[in-house]
Design a protein around this motif. Structure first.
Motif, PDB file in Angstrom:
ATOM      1  N   ALA A   1     -12.742 -10.954 -15.903  1.00 19.83           N
ATOM      2  CA  ALA A   1     -11.277 -11.554 -15.865  1.00 19.83           C
ATOM      3  C   ALA A   1     -10.312 -11.208 -15.943  1.00 19.83           C
ATOM      4  CB  ALA A   1     -11.410 -12.765 -16.654  1.00 19.83           C
ATOM      5  N   VAL A   2      -9.981 -11.077 -14.786  1.00 20.35           N
ATOM      6  CA  VAL A   2      -8.575 -10.600 -14.605  1.00 20.35           C
ATOM      7  C   VAL A   2      -6.543 -11.485 -13.999  1.00 20.35           C
ATOM      8  CG1 VAL A   2      -8.831  -8.606 -13.717  1.00 20.35           C
ATOM      9  CG2 VAL A   2      -8.796 -10.194 -11.732  1.00 20.35           C
ATOM     10  N   PRO A   3      -6.368 -11.279 -13.890  1.00 20.62           N
ATOM     11  CA  PRO A   3      -4.953 -12.241 -13.914  1.00 20.62           C
ATOM     12  C   PRO A   3      -4.969 -12.580 -12.176  1.00 20.62           C
ATOM     13  CG  PRO A   3      -4.268 -10.279 -14.907  1.00 20.62           C
ATOM     14  CD  PRO A   3      -5.554 -10.129 -15.161  1.00 20.62           C
ATOM     15  N   PHE A   4      -4.033 -13.611 -11.809  1.00 19.79           N
ATOM     16  CA  PHE A   4      -3.360 -13.222 -10.221  1.00 19.79           C
ATOM     17  C   PHE A   4      -3.071 -11.943 -10.323  1.00 19.79           C
ATOM     18  CE2 PHE A   4      -4.735 -18.168 -10.009  1.00 19.79           C
ATOM     19  CZ  PHE A   4      -5.720 -17.550 -10.073  1.00 19.79           C
ATOM     20  N   ASN A   5      -2.659 -11.867  -8.394  1.00 17.33           N
ATOM     21  CA  ASN A   5      -2.075 -10.635  -8.454  1.00 17.33           C
ATOM     22  C   ASN A   5      -2.732  -9.462  -9.257  1.00 17.33           C
ATOM     23  OD1 ASN A   5      -0.518 -11.995  -6.243  1.00 17.33           O
ATOM     24  ND2 ASN A   5       0.063 -13.300  -8.036  1.00 17.33           N
ATOM     25  N   ALA A   6      -3.190  -9.205  -9.919  1.00 10.58           N
ATOM     26  CA  ALA A   6      -3.815  -7.990 -10.460  1.00 10.58           C
ATOM     27  C   ALA A   6      -3.728  -6.571  -9.445  1.00 10.58           C
ATOM     28  CB  ALA A   6      -5.317  -8.334 -11.651  1.00 10.58           C
ATOM     29  N   ASN A   7      -2.901  -5.623 -10.573  1.00  9.82           N
ATOM     30  CA  ASN A   7      -3.943  -4.431 -10.618  1.00  9.82           C
ATOM     31  C   ASN A   7      -4.597  -3.481 -11.161  1.00  9.82           C
ATOM     32  OD1 ASN A   7      -1.219  -2.348  -8.447  1.00  9.82           O
ATOM     33  ND2 ASN A   7      -1.184  -5.472  -8.816  1.00  9.82           N
ATOM     34  N   ILE A   8      -5.353  -3.234 -11.176  1.00  8.92           N
ATOM     35  CA  ILE A   8      -6.075  -1.698 -11.882  1.00  8.92           C
ATOM     36  C   ILE A   8      -5.559  -0.339 -12.040  1.00  8.92           C
ATOM     37  CG2 ILE A   8      -8.350  -1.374 -12.743  1.00  8.92           C
ATOM     38  CD1 ILE A   8      -9.737  -3.769 -11.949  1.00  8.92           C
TER      39      ILE A   8
END
Length: 97
Positions: free
Chosen positions: A72-79
């Motif tokens: 799961a990633v937060p909204f507006n995520a970057n990796i």
């Protein structure tokens, strides 16, 4: 009853992040909440996930080569990713519920 929709996610945007000796960052679709990650870079990569531009370091989370994980990633995520032992690619599949 039918057994339709047995897959938990549909495939969204596909991304390839070139992973090398310096941290590389990619921003995801702003509404993305889940991703599938796979790397072919050496034995592993280090990854960092968060809102805004990320920087991966040798102490960031490890993703082993040729192992797929779903997170799961937060909204507006970057990796961000950086190589562990050798360069390669980080394959990112955004997943849609």
């Amino acid at each position: 009853q039918t057994n339709e929709g047995t897959t938990a996610f549909e495939l969204g945007t596909s991304r390839i992040l070139a992973v090398g000796a310096t941290s590389a960052n990619v921003n995801l679709t702003s509404t993305c909440r889940f991703v599938s990650l796979l790397t072919t870079a050496g034995t592993h990569v280090h990854i960092s996930v968060g809102v805004g531009t990320q920087t991966a370091t040798a102490t960031s989370h490890i993703l082993l080569a040729n192992e797929r994980i779903v997170i799961a990633v937060p909204f507006n995520a970057n990796i961000a990713a950086i190589q562990g032992s050798a360069s390669g690619n980080l394959y990112i599949s955004e997943l849609v519920q």
